[in-house]
Design a protein around this motif. Sequence first.
Motif, mmCIF file in Angstrom:
data_model
loop_
_atom_site.group_PDB
_atom_site.id
_atom_site.type_symbol
_atom_site.label_atom_id
_atom_site.label_comp_id
_atom_site.label_asym_id
_atom_site.label_seq_id
_atom_site.Cartn_x
_atom_site.Cartn_y
_atom_site.Cartn_z
ATOM 1 N N ILE A 139 0.830 -1.219 0.000
ATOM 2 C CA ILE A 139 0.000 0.000 0.000
ATOM 3 C C ILE A 139 0.863 1.267 0.000
ATOM 4 O O ILE A 139 0.366 2.355 0.233
ATOM 5 C CB ILE A 139 -1.015 0.007 1.167
ATOM 6 C CG1 ILE A 139 -0.309 -0.126 2.522
ATOM 7 C CG2 ILE A 139 -2.051 -1.096 0.985
ATOM 8 C CD1 ILE A 139 -1.261 -0.062 3.708
ATOM 9 N N SER A 140 2.165 1.090 -0.245
ATOM 10 C CA SER A 140 3.054 2.264 -0.305
ATOM 11 C C SER A 140 3.117 2.814 -1.723
ATOM 12 O O SER A 140 2.754 2.143 -2.687
ATOM 13 C CB SER A 140 4.468 1.871 0.128
ATOM 14 O OG SER A 140 4.475 1.574 1.489
ATOM 15 N N ASP A 141 3.621 4.028 -1.809
ATOM 16 C CA ASP A 141 3.853 4.648 -3.113
ATOM 17 C C ASP A 141 5.328 4.615 -3.478
ATOM 18 O O ASP A 141 5.695 4.479 -4.627
ATOM 19 C CB ASP A 141 3.365 6.100 -3.072
ATOM 20 C CG ASP A 141 1.880 6.143 -2.813
ATOM 21 O OD1 ASP A 141 1.112 6.055 -3.777
ATOM 22 O OD2 ASP A 141 1.479 6.199 -1.629
ATOM 23 N N TYR A 142 6.184 4.759 -2.447
ATOM 24 C CA TYR A 142 7.633 4.655 -2.646
ATOM 25 C C TYR A 142 8.115 3.476 -1.816
ATOM 26 O O TYR A 142 7.932 3.471 -0.602
ATOM 27 C CB TYR A 142 8.369 5.890 -2.129
ATOM 28 C CG TYR A 142 7.906 7.205 -2.676
ATOM 29 C CD1 TYR A 142 8.461 7.714 -3.846
ATOM 30 C CD2 TYR A 142 6.955 7.952 -1.993
ATOM 31 C CE1 TYR A 142 8.052 8.946 -4.332
ATOM 32 C CE2 TYR A 142 6.545 9.183 -2.476
ATOM 33 C CZ TYR A 142 7.098 9.676 -3.645
ATOM 34 O OH TYR A 142 6.691 10.901 -4.121
ATOM 35 N N ARG A 143 8.725 2.474 -2.473
ATOM 36 C CA ARG A 143 9.318 1.353 -1.714
ATOM 37 C C ARG A 143 10.823 1.570 -1.734
ATOM 38 O O ARG A 143 11.459 1.428 -2.792
ATOM 39 C CB ARG A 143 9.013 0.005 -2.351
ATOM 40 C CG ARG A 143 7.609 -0.494 -2.160
ATOM 41 C CD ARG A 143 6.737 0.026 -3.266
ATOM 42 N NE ARG A 143 5.367 -0.468 -3.163
ATOM 43 C CZ ARG A 143 4.405 -0.064 -3.971
ATOM 44 N NH1 ARG A 143 4.635 0.807 -4.930
ATOM 45 N NH2 ARG A 143 3.183 -0.539 -3.821
ATOM 46 N N PHE A 144 11.386 1.885 -0.571
ATOM 47 C CA PHE A 144 12.825 2.142 -0.487
ATOM 48 C C PHE A 144 13.531 0.838 -0.121
ATOM 49 O O PHE A 144 13.692 0.505 1.054
ATOM 50 C CB PHE A 144 13.101 3.261 0.520
ATOM 51 C CG PHE A 144 12.529 4.575 0.077
ATOM 52 C CD1 PHE A 144 13.002 5.192 -1.077
ATOM 53 C CD2 PHE A 144 11.497 5.182 0.785
ATOM 54 C CE1 PHE A 144 12.463 6.405 -1.517
ATOM 55 C CE2 PHE A 144 10.962 6.387 0.360
ATOM 56 C CZ PHE A 144 11.439 6.994 -0.791
ATOM 57 N N ALA A 145 13.896 0.086 -1.172
ATOM 58 C CA ALA A 145 14.525 -1.220 -0.988
ATOM 59 C C ALA A 145 15.997 -1.051 -0.623
ATOM 60 O O ALA A 145 16.613 -0.041 -0.952
ATOM 61 C CB ALA A 145 14.389 -2.022 -2.270
ATOM 62 N N VAL A 146 16.544 -2.066 0.046
ATOM 63 C CA VAL A 146 17.918 -1.978 0.535
ATOM 64 C C VAL A 146 18.904 -2.468 -0.525
ATOM 65 O O VAL A 146 19.860 -1.779 -0.871
ATOM 66 C CB VAL A 146 18.067 -2.796 1.839
ATOM 67 C CG1 VAL A 146 19.496 -2.717 2.355
ATOM 68 C CG2 VAL A 146 17.079 -2.321 2.892
ATOM 69 N N THR A 147 18.696 -3.683 -1.014
ATOM 70 C CA THR A 147 19.621 -4.280 -1.987
ATOM 71 C C THR A 147 18.816 -4.788 -3.196
ATOM 72 O O THR A 147 17.582 -4.741 -3.193
ATOM 73 C CB THR A 147 20.402 -5.477 -1.385
ATOM 74 O OG1 THR A 147 19.496 -6.572 -1.206
ATOM 75 C CG2 THR A 147 21.046 -5.133 -0.052
ATOM 76 N N ASP A 148 19.529 -5.364 -4.174
ATOM 77 C CA ASP A 148 18.849 -5.911 -5.364
ATOM 78 C C ASP A 148 17.848 -6.997 -4.997
ATOM 79 O O ASP A 148 16.857 -7.199 -5.690
ATOM 80 C CB ASP A 148 19.889 -6.524 -6.314
ATOM 81 C CG ASP A 148 20.717 -5.450 -6.991
ATOM 82 O OD1 ASP A 148 20.173 -4.360 -7.252
ATOM 83 O OD2 ASP A 148 21.916 -5.703 -7.234
ATOM 84 N N LEU A 149 18.140 -7.704 -3.903
ATOM 85 C CA LEU A 149 17.274 -8.818 -3.513
ATOM 86 C C LEU A 149 15.845 -8.349 -3.243
ATOM 87 O O LEU A 149 14.868 -8.936 -3.712
ATOM 88 C CB LEU A 149 17.853 -9.467 -2.252
ATOM 89 C CG LEU A 149 17.226 -10.776 -1.836
ATOM 90 C CD1 LEU A 149 17.503 -11.856 -2.862
ATOM 91 C CD2 LEU A 149 17.777 -11.193 -0.472
#
Length: 361
Positions: A139-149
Amino acid sequence: MKIAILVGTRPEIIKMAPVIRECQKRKLDYLIIHSKQHYSEKLDGIFFSELDLPPPKYNLNVGSGGHANQTGRILIALEPILMSEKPDVLLVQGDTNTVVAGALAANKLHIKVGHVEAGLRSFDQTMPEESNRIIADHISDYRFAVTDLQVDYLKKEGIPESKIFKVGNTIVDALLSHRGRAEKTSQILSALKLQTKGYYLFTSHRAANVDDPDALKEIIQLIAKIPGQVCWPIHYRTQKVLKENKIDLPGNLTWTDPVGYSDFLNMLSNCAAVITDSGGVQEEACILGVPCVTIRDSTERPETVAVGANVLVHRNAEAMVAALNRPITPWTNPFGDGHTAERILNIVMDQSVQPVAQTQD
Ligand code: UD1
Ligand code: UDP
């Protein structure tokens, strides 16, 4: 643009601190909202003062409770604040009940949600954190992922690539900016009579390990098998079950109440190895080059295992001792370069951002 930042627990305060400081540095219009899921001084106030954070504009004062109770009360208390403040975006961090409630409250009001540390998956549906992460991500608009995984996991779950941003983990920013101060100010080693590299650090607060007294007894038996002095700042959740069930602690254990960030970083940097079920501690050990043994069956931080920094051993004493004795080859920190908060704010401030491949490097 107005940015609202929601925190609720110890790790959220630590990991949002770099984002808050970056908002201050850029003189942005921002406000902090604290659910008070954590409220005891040593799980809450100590981090605001040690990390030089301004007090929250709003405290929701929800405190402890069952999952539905806690999550529901955060939703109810947050809605009128979001309606009157009208932020353009609400930033949430991690996988707690505060995060899922915050993301849902904002989403229903059509306020954009930025999920910091998005896309982590343990694939263990019995963890309360796993459903919190999945719901918050979706339900987010921006997903701030950590790594490529995490980018891959999110894409496989059908999230458009244009809404995923690989930025690293703000824990690197927090740790790098606080480490020097921790070394200078913390007196914890002498206070607890700990010698550099002469003790093992221990932490355990996961529901699966501590809520059931039999599981907690297994955890305590593990400590007795660790070959040397063990130091454990015990989370109040765990202290409660230890006290209620009159569980004795082994002779090689030195324990304290939870400690502040300077003391914890000092204890972690100087231990021979850490044995933990914490998510953040697995990351910090990996960043600091400290060998880690995780007393769980799964981890949502498999990067730590892949680089050789971490071994999963469930509650198995033999496997734990073997993991503590394993040969160590130095590894590289997979969690970013300490500029994650800057990237997050660049993305939030720029509505026309590029997709994932162009963000981190
Ligand atoms: C919560 C998060 C967990 C995170 C952890 C960080 C959820 C479902 N769990 O777990 O993901 O890893 O925070 O530490 O959101 N208590 C106090 N003082 C406090 C807070 C709690 O004494 O300030 C005690 C109470 O007995 C309470 C218990 O700890 O019932 C558990 O607190 P709670 O916030 O429900 O979960 P945590 O175990 O802290
Ligand atoms: N931590 C701390 N004092 C302690 C134990 C942990 O400051 O006594 C910090 C630790 O450095 C890490 C964070 O708390 O940044 C991890 O929090 P916790 O283990 O409670 O939660 P999790 O990361 O598992 O969600």
